[in-house]
Design a protein around this motif. Structure first.
Motif, PDB file in Angstrom:
ATOM      1  N   ARG A 231      30.485  87.095  87.321  1.00 34.65           N
ATOM      2  CA  ARG A 231      30.241  87.620  85.982  1.00 34.65           C
ATOM      3  C   ARG A 231      29.988  89.137  85.973  1.00 34.65           C
ATOM      4  N   PRO A 232      29.166  89.700  86.884  1.00 31.79           N
ATOM      5  CA  PRO A 232      28.986  91.169  86.864  1.00 31.79           C
ATOM      6  C   PRO A 232      30.301  91.922  87.071  1.00 31.79           C
ATOM      7  N   HIS A 233      31.210  91.357  87.846  1.00 29.35           N
ATOM      8  CA  HIS A 233      32.499  91.999  88.064  1.00 29.35           C
ATOM      9  C   HIS A 233      33.350  91.954  86.799  1.00 29.35           C
ATOM     10  N   TRP A 234      33.324  90.821  86.091  1.00 34.00           N
ATOM     11  CA  TRP A 234      34.045  90.738  84.819  1.00 34.00           C
ATOM     12  C   TRP A 234      33.424  91.659  83.774  1.00 34.00           C
ATOM     13  N   ALA A 235      32.104  91.830  83.819  1.00 32.28           N
ATOM     14  CA  ALA A 235      31.443  92.739  82.880  1.00 32.28           C
ATOM     15  C   ALA A 235      31.902  94.177  83.111  1.00 32.28           C
ATOM     16  N   GLN A 236      32.019  94.576  84.380  1.00 29.94           N
ATOM     17  CA  GLN A 236      32.528  95.914  84.697  1.00 29.94           C
ATOM     18  C   GLN A 236      33.985  96.071  84.240  1.00 29.94           C
ATOM     19  N   ALA A 255      56.950 102.575  76.383  1.00 27.66           N
ATOM     20  CA  ALA A 255      56.319 101.759  77.417  1.00 27.66           C
ATOM     21  C   ALA A 255      56.106 100.330  76.919  1.00 27.66           C
ATOM     22  N   GLU A 256      56.405  99.354  77.778  1.00 31.99           N
ATOM     23  CA  GLU A 256      56.173  97.953  77.456  1.00 31.99           C
ATOM     24  C   GLU A 256      54.747  97.593  77.893  1.00 31.99           C
ATOM     25  N   SER A 257      53.787  97.991  77.075  1.00 34.00           N
ATOM     26  CA  SER A 257      52.380  97.809  77.432  1.00 34.00           C
ATOM     27  C   SER A 257      52.005  96.331  77.433  1.00 34.00           C
ATOM     28  N   CYS A 258      51.298  95.928  78.473  1.00 38.55           N
ATOM     29  CA  CYS A 258      51.011  94.505  78.671  1.00 38.55           C
ATOM     30  C   CYS A 258      49.592  94.298  79.176  1.00 38.55           C
ATOM     31  N   PHE A 259      48.951  93.243  78.665  1.00 39.51           N
ATOM     32  CA  PHE A 259      47.684  92.775  79.238  1.00 39.51           C
ATOM     33  C   PHE A 259      47.936  91.386  79.783  1.00 39.51           C
ATOM     34  N   GLN A 260      47.724  91.220  81.092  1.00 38.76           N
ATOM     35  CA  GLN A 260      48.021  89.952  81.746  1.00 38.76           C
ATOM     36  C   GLN A 260      46.917  89.559  82.715  1.00 38.76           C
ATOM     37  N   ILE A 261      46.469  88.310  82.599  1.00 38.21           N
ATOM     38  CA  ILE A 261      45.586  87.700  83.595  1.00 38.21           C
ATOM     39  C   ILE A 261      46.195  86.350  83.956  1.00 38.21           C
ATOM     40  N   SER A 262      46.550  86.170  85.218  1.00 36.41           N
ATOM     41  CA  SER A 262      47.255  84.970  85.646  1.00 36.41           C
ATOM     42  C   SER A 262      46.494  84.225  86.734  1.00 36.41           C
ATOM     43  N   GLN A 263      46.478  82.908  86.609  1.00 31.96           N
ATOM     44  CA  GLN A 263      45.970  82.016  87.646  1.00 31.96           C
ATOM     45  C   GLN A 263      44.497  82.257  87.992  1.00 31.96           C
ATOM     46  N   ILE A 264      43.707  82.643  86.991  1.00 29.98           N
ATOM     47  CA  ILE A 264      42.287  82.917  87.199  1.00 29.98           C
ATOM     48  C   ILE A 264      41.495  82.140  86.157  1.00 29.98           C
ATOM     49  N   GLN A 265      40.564  81.312  86.584  1.00 27.51           N
ATOM     50  CA  GLN A 265      39.747  80.535  85.663  1.00 27.51           C
ATOM     51  C   GLN A 265      38.809  81.465  84.905  1.00 27.51           C
ATOM     52  N   LEU A 266      38.854  81.367  83.563  1.00 27.25           N
ATOM     53  CA  LEU A 266      38.024  82.203  82.714  1.00 27.25           C
ATOM     54  C   LEU A 266      37.205  81.314  81.791  1.00 27.25           C
ATOM     55  N   PRO A 267      35.945  81.054  82.097  1.00 28.83           N
ATOM     56  CA  PRO A 267      35.118  80.284  81.165  1.00 28.83           C
ATOM     57  C   PRO A 267      35.051  80.997  79.827  1.00 28.83           C
ATOM     58  N   VAL A 268      34.783  80.259  78.768  1.00 25.59           N
ATOM     59  CA  VAL A 268      34.907  80.824  77.433  1.00 25.59           C
ATOM     60  C   VAL A 268      34.016  82.055  77.244  1.00 25.59           C
ATOM     61  N   THR A 269      32.830  82.091  77.883  1.00 22.24           N
ATOM     62  CA  THR A 269      31.948  83.257  77.724  1.00 22.24           C
ATOM     63  C   THR A 269      32.585  84.516  78.297  1.00 22.24           C
ATOM     64  N   VAL A 270      33.243  84.395  79.442  1.00 21.22           N
ATOM     65  CA  VAL A 270      33.925  85.539  80.047  1.00 21.22           C
ATOM     66  C   VAL A 270      35.150  85.915  79.226  1.00 21.22           C
TER      67      VAL A 270
END
Length: 468
Positions: A231-236, A255-270
């Protein structure tokens, strides 16, 4: 053509037995990453200095250009003032001055000049704000989240490969966070295929996976597990994302601007923390793959889509979409001004709303690409065959449709083939990994004799080329 992989998570979900070896394994990897960080410190500092020098040079050139534009504008206004004075003080035989005397082309030219000047001024301000952010982060910011220790893991609950994945993830989050704080972003050529666009275009922005650019398949690998020590790493990470709008402002216009997070478990709070930081950032592409953020996460993402008029594509593969959220999802799709691509592979499993979702997406009639792989979409089994045929036949926007691995049979083939006789926009149809026989192939062969727009049809599993 090779068929799409069958999704079988049972083997991936089995936890291996662990003993004291995990502790030694964890310690050795911690030592490795700590040493690597120290070795790279000087190189990172030197690179940062070079970046700042380049940015100072760019800023200086932009300020000179703005000063030149200001001088030119003052001269034009002075000349216009002199001309106006001459007209107002002219002889009695001169016609009376009229504000209607100017031509439309002159007014349009002036408006264009002012718009150009305003754009240069806006870019100058954006570059200045970006430069200030980079300077401030270089002098006043450090990555403060602490590294993992053996106490962060219950060795009886984690297999050795899971520990390694989490350690690698911490390194990836930290590298991505530092990159954002430096004013940098992932861009062309850095990412391997899984980080590229679905059409293999180069994406630029925040691209985060479990390992730095290692290839993986969404259907074959479970996400990296979440532990509270992350969690502290996700907060940073979220804090750095707060300022990414300044980076988007100085990226190239194309630029084809993109936000991507793949194959990483993200609980709803994060996930909600990340969504909050994404608010107001006009990325053109969102790609979330196998994140397990649940129904609340889907609803937050729908709100995020509604607030981003620049969004062009959305990927939600291997993220569960519940029946209750389908209507709102389709409403957002139908009302969005620029969204043309959607990927919801492996999102429904046994839920009945998947039929409503596919028909709804096709009936939106603004999407150019739809992918719904591995969702068990046999329309015959549920009596929706005619609705699929009608939706596809009347669609005038869809160019690519991917229905691989959906247990479609020959009756489904007959329904799709009937629609192809009327549809005049579809160019790519991917149907590998279904249950068609030679009979299904004959249906498609007959449709292709009247359809002149379909360029690529992908079939297999019992269908031979001789059918066509």
């Amino acid at each position: 053509m090779s068929s799409s992989p069958n999704h079988d998570g049972s083997s991936a979900k089995r936890r291996k037995g662990n003993d004291g070896a995990v502790v030694g394994f964890l310690s050795s990897w911690m030592g490795y990453f700590t040493g690597r960080r120290d070795d790279n410190a000087e190189l990172m500092l030197a690179r940062n200095e070079q970046i700042m020098e380049r940015m100072e040079e760019r800023m200086s050139k932009m300020e000179e250009k703005l000063e030149s534009l200001d001088d030119h504008e003052n001269e034009e206004r002075h000349e216009e003032g002199e001309e106006c004075s001459e007209e107002l003080s002219g002889g009695g035989e001169e016609e009376e001055y009229s504000s209607e005397g100017g031509s439309d082309s002159d007014e349009e030219s002036m408006d264009s000049n002012y718009n150009t000047d305003d754009e240069h001024e806006r870019k100058g301000r954006s570059l200045h704000a970006y430069q200030e952010m980079v300077f401030a982060n270089r002098n006043d910011w450090t990555y403060s989240a602490k590294g993992l220790t053996g106490g962060d893991f219950d060795i009886n609950s984690f297999a050795e490969y899971e520990v390694l994945d989490i350690i690698n993830l911490v390194v990836s989050i930290k590298n991505c966070t530092i990159k954002m704080k430096r004013g940098e972003y992932h861009h062309e050529g850095e990412a391997s295929l899984h980080m590229r666009g679905d059409d293999h275009s180069d994406l630029q922005g925040v691209l985060l996976g479990p390992c730095d650019y290692d290839y993986f398949d969404d259907f074959d690998r479970e996400p990296v597990r979440y532990i509270s020590a992350l969690r502290p790493h996700w907060a940073q990470f979220a804090q750095a994302l707060d300022d990414f709008g300044l980076i988007l402002d100085v990226m190239p216009d194309d630029a084809e601007s993109c936000f991507q997070i793949s194959q990483i478990q993200l609980p709803v709070t994060v996930f909600m923390m990340i969504v909050k930081s994404l608010s107001g950032k006009l990325f053109r592409h969102y790609k979330f793959r196998n994140n397990d953020f649940g129904a609340y996460g889907i609803r937050a993402l729908i709100d995020l889509m509604d607030s981003n008029p620049e969004l062009r594509s959305l990927t939600l593969s291997s993220n569960r979409i519940d029946d209750d959220d389908v209507v709102e999802f389709l409403r957002s799709m139908a009302n969005h001004p620029s969204l043309t691509k959607v990927n919801i592979d492996c999102c429904f499993e046994g839920r009945s709303s998947k039929y409503c979702m596919l028909n709804g997406l096709i009936r939106v009639n603004t999407l150019a690409e739809i992918s719904m792989r591995n969702n068990d979409l046999s329309f015959v089994a549920c009596g929706h065959t005619q609705s699929l045929s009608d939706s596809l036949a009347s669609n005038t926007a869809l160019e690519r449709l991917d229905l691989r691995g959906n247990n479609l049979n020959d009756e489904d083939a007959a329904s799709i083939a009937t629609a192809l006789q009327t549809n005049s926009t579809l160019k790519y149809l991917q149907l590998e990994g279904n249950d068609f026989t030679e009979i299904g192939g004959e249906y498609f062969g007959a449709a292709l004799r009247t359809n002149n727009t379909l360029e690529h049809l992908f079939l297999e599993n019992g269908v031979s080329d001789a059918t066509f």
